[in-house]
Design an enzyme around this catalytic site. Structure first.
Site, short mmCIF file in Angstrom:
data_model
loop_
_atom_site.label_atom_id
_atom_site.label_comp_id
_atom_site.label_asym_id
_atom_site.label_seq_id
_atom_site.Cartn_x
_atom_site.Cartn_y
_atom_site.Cartn_z
N ASP A 41 0.84 -1.20 0.00
CA ASP A 41 0.00 0.00 0.00
C ASP A 41 0.87 1.25 0.00
O ASP A 41 1.57 1.51 0.97
CB ASP A 41 -0.90 -0.04 1.25
N ASP A 42 0.85 1.99 -1.07
CA ASP A 42 1.58 3.27 -1.18
C ASP A 42 3.09 3.09 -1.27
O ASP A 42 3.84 3.96 -0.82
CB ASP A 42 1.26 4.21 0.00
N ARG A 85 -7.55 -1.04 -6.27
CA ARG A 85 -7.85 -2.42 -5.87
C ARG A 85 -9.01 -3.00 -6.68
O ARG A 85 -9.01 -4.19 -7.04
CB ARG A 85 -8.18 -2.45 -4.37
N SER A 160 -8.25 1.63 5.30
CA SER A 160 -6.87 2.04 5.56
C SER A 160 -6.57 2.15 7.05
O SER A 160 -7.44 2.48 7.86
CB SER A 160 -6.56 3.37 4.88
N HIS A 226 1.45 2.12 4.06
CA HIS A 226 0.53 3.25 4.23
C HIS A 226 0.78 3.84 5.62
O HIS A 226 0.95 3.09 6.57
CB HIS A 226 -0.90 2.71 4.11
N ASP A 278 -0.27 -0.66 -4.70
CA ASP A 278 -1.57 -0.17 -5.19
C ASP A 278 -1.52 1.24 -5.78
O ASP A 278 -2.41 1.66 -6.51
CB ASP A 278 -2.64 -0.24 -4.08
N ASN A 279 -0.49 2.00 -5.40
CA ASN A 279 -0.30 3.33 -5.98
C ASN A 279 1.07 3.83 -5.53
O ASN A 279 1.76 3.18 -4.74
CB ASN A 279 -1.41 4.32 -5.57
N LYS A 299 1.61 9.45 -4.92
CA LYS A 299 0.21 9.09 -4.66
C LYS A 299 -0.72 10.29 -4.87
O LYS A 299 -0.40 11.41 -4.48
CB LYS A 299 0.08 8.62 -3.21
MG MG Z 1 -2.63 2.96 -1.46
#
Ligand code: MG
Length: 455
Positions: A41-42, A85, A160, A226, A278-279, A299
């Site tokens: 995540d991130d 996602r 999150s 994240h 995811d980003n 992001k």
């Molecule tokens: Mg993310």
């Protein structure tokens, strides 16, 4: 039986079209391959040793790249969590499945519609054991959970990890809480986040151990890195990159645990392992955010750093070891690429945006004469730009970049190429109009599975 026969034929066809001789793989494989997707995540494009980070140590992810392929132009379909996602699991632009309107907050009543075909649905319907361990973020009301979307089992968090700490329910000023669930049951409130990477990993390894004798799909979407960042005691304070480096190194340990479990069951040759994010990195958080390496932005932006992410993939029957894949490939390609590998047929009427990229992953350039197009959408789902071939146009500013030569997007060539600008602008609008016209609904419910807010 039908599935096994299809898979064997497919492998033989692949092998006969490949340079290397891998007949032994085809003949010794008697079941569809396992699929493992590890989704961070991130995490930024520059946050792995094998993508050039000077101090973060990621020997296990680097090993995956060495034994498989490193992808240099891999895109996610959104610069934020939930839409990205949705695209990974459905093979569709988030807008096509209604999930483009930014991320799901704790009091949101909607999620991905269960009529959508997810990767987990497809594999479950084709006899796979399906397990998910980590962050969902596609809706957490009753009927919208992973167990409603093709997963036999789930252990993880619904949204999150910052939503309990930094967000409040607007009318009441109540604080949100972060639950940890197994399937449809809340096991704990406010779990110790320093243990999440470890606990998701242990559950994933247990799942591999339990299902080693049948085809399985393991989805391991870590809630880290994240913000707020947490690493367990074994990793905290180890990395010269600080806490962010500790977190990435614990994720790398996690990848190593998964690879060890595959080796222990002699499954490495018949398992596709994909690792990606995811980003891009959340740059607003200083050294608690990652790095996009040479890419601009992070992001939430449509610069390359927001949507081009690190991606390594190992699957010996298809991908020669040590490959460097420079083709444009997207997270939406997962569903249509693994369907034939799994011997599964996608419904003829299903409209998706991804493509079967087995050839590109096997080292061949994309076929056809028309370069591939990819639409960029903002974090709130508005059309933002288009990439076609080596060119990228950002619609609002009218900037044009040759993003294969100019990965940092510093030389705007719009004035020199007005015809190309007009052509790409028209193409972006046309492609987006089709997605909009055929967009499908999300699902919502007033029922609560748990109350995410408290005084
Ligand atoms: Mg993310």
């Amino acid at each position: 039986m039908k599935r096994n026969a299809t898979y064997t034929c497919l492998l033989l066809a692949l092998v006969s079209g490949c340079r290397s001789s891998q007949t032994s793989v085809a003949t010794s494989t008697s079941r569809p391959p396992n699929i493992i997707v590890i989704f961070t995540d991130d995490q930024g494009y520059g946050d792995l040793s094998c993508y050039g980070h000077p101090t973060i140590r990621t020997p296990n992810i680097d090993r995956l790249a060495r034994e498989g392929a490193k992808l240099t132009q891999f895109y996610v379909a959104s610069p934020v969590c939930s839409p990205s996602r949705a695209a990974l699991l459905t093979g569709c632009y988030p807008k096509r499945v209604g999930m483009h309107r930014h991320v799901i907050f704790p009091d949101y009543d909607y999620g991905l519609h269960t009529d959508e075909l997810t990767v987990a649905d497809l594999l479950q319907e084709n006899g796979y054991a399906t397990g998910m361990f980590g962050k969902w973020h596609l809706g957490h009301r009753p009927g919208l959970l992973p167990t409603d979307q093709g997963f036999d089992t789930w252990f993880g968090v619904p949204y999150s990890n910052d939503m309990a700490q930094f967000h409040r329910k607007p009318e009441t000023n109540y604080r949100y809480r972060l639950p940890l669930l197994r399937d449809e049951e809340v096991l704990e409130w406010e779990p110790d986040q320093a243990l999440l990477t470890r606990r998701f990993t242990e559950a994933a390894v247990e799942f591999i151990d339990e299902h080693s004798t049948e085809p399985f799909f393991l989805y391991l979407p870590h809630s880290m890195p994240h913000i707020p960042l947490y690493a367990s005691d074994d990793f905290r304070g180890n990395s010269p990159r600080g806490l962010y480096g500790d977190v990435i190194e614990e994720i790398d340990w996690s990848v190593g645990q998964v690879l060890d479990a595959l080796d222990a069951h002699d499954l490495a040759d018949q398992t596709l392992v994909l690792f990606t994010s995811d980003n891009g990195p959340w740059l607003s958080f200083g050294d608690h955010g990652g790095s996009a390496g040479p890419l601009r932005g992070g992001k939430g932006t449509n610069w390359e750093g927001g949507q081009r992410v690190p991606c390594v993939l190992r699957f010996p029957p298809l991908v020669p070891p040590g490959s460097l894949c420079t083709e444009v490939i997207t997270a939406m390609d997962l569903l249509p690429t693994i369907a034939p590998l799994a011997g599964a047929e996608l419904p003829a009427e299903l409209v998706i945006d991804g493509a079967d990229v087995r050839e590109q992953l096997g080292g061949k350039p994309a076929g056809g004469t028309t370069p591939r197009s990819f639409l960029y959408y903002t974090s709130r789902g508005e059309l933002a730009g288009i990439r076609r071939g080596a060119w990228k146009l950002l619609l609002e500013s009218g900037e044009l970049y040759q993003v294969e030569q100019d990965v940092s997007e510093v030389r705007d060539l719009a004035e020199k190429q007005p015809d190309l600008v007009r052509e790409l602008q028209a193409l972006a609008l046309e492609l987006d109009a089709e997605v909009s016209a055929n967009a499908r609904p999300t699902a919502s419910t007033e029922q609560l599975l748990f109350d995410p807010a408290r005084p």
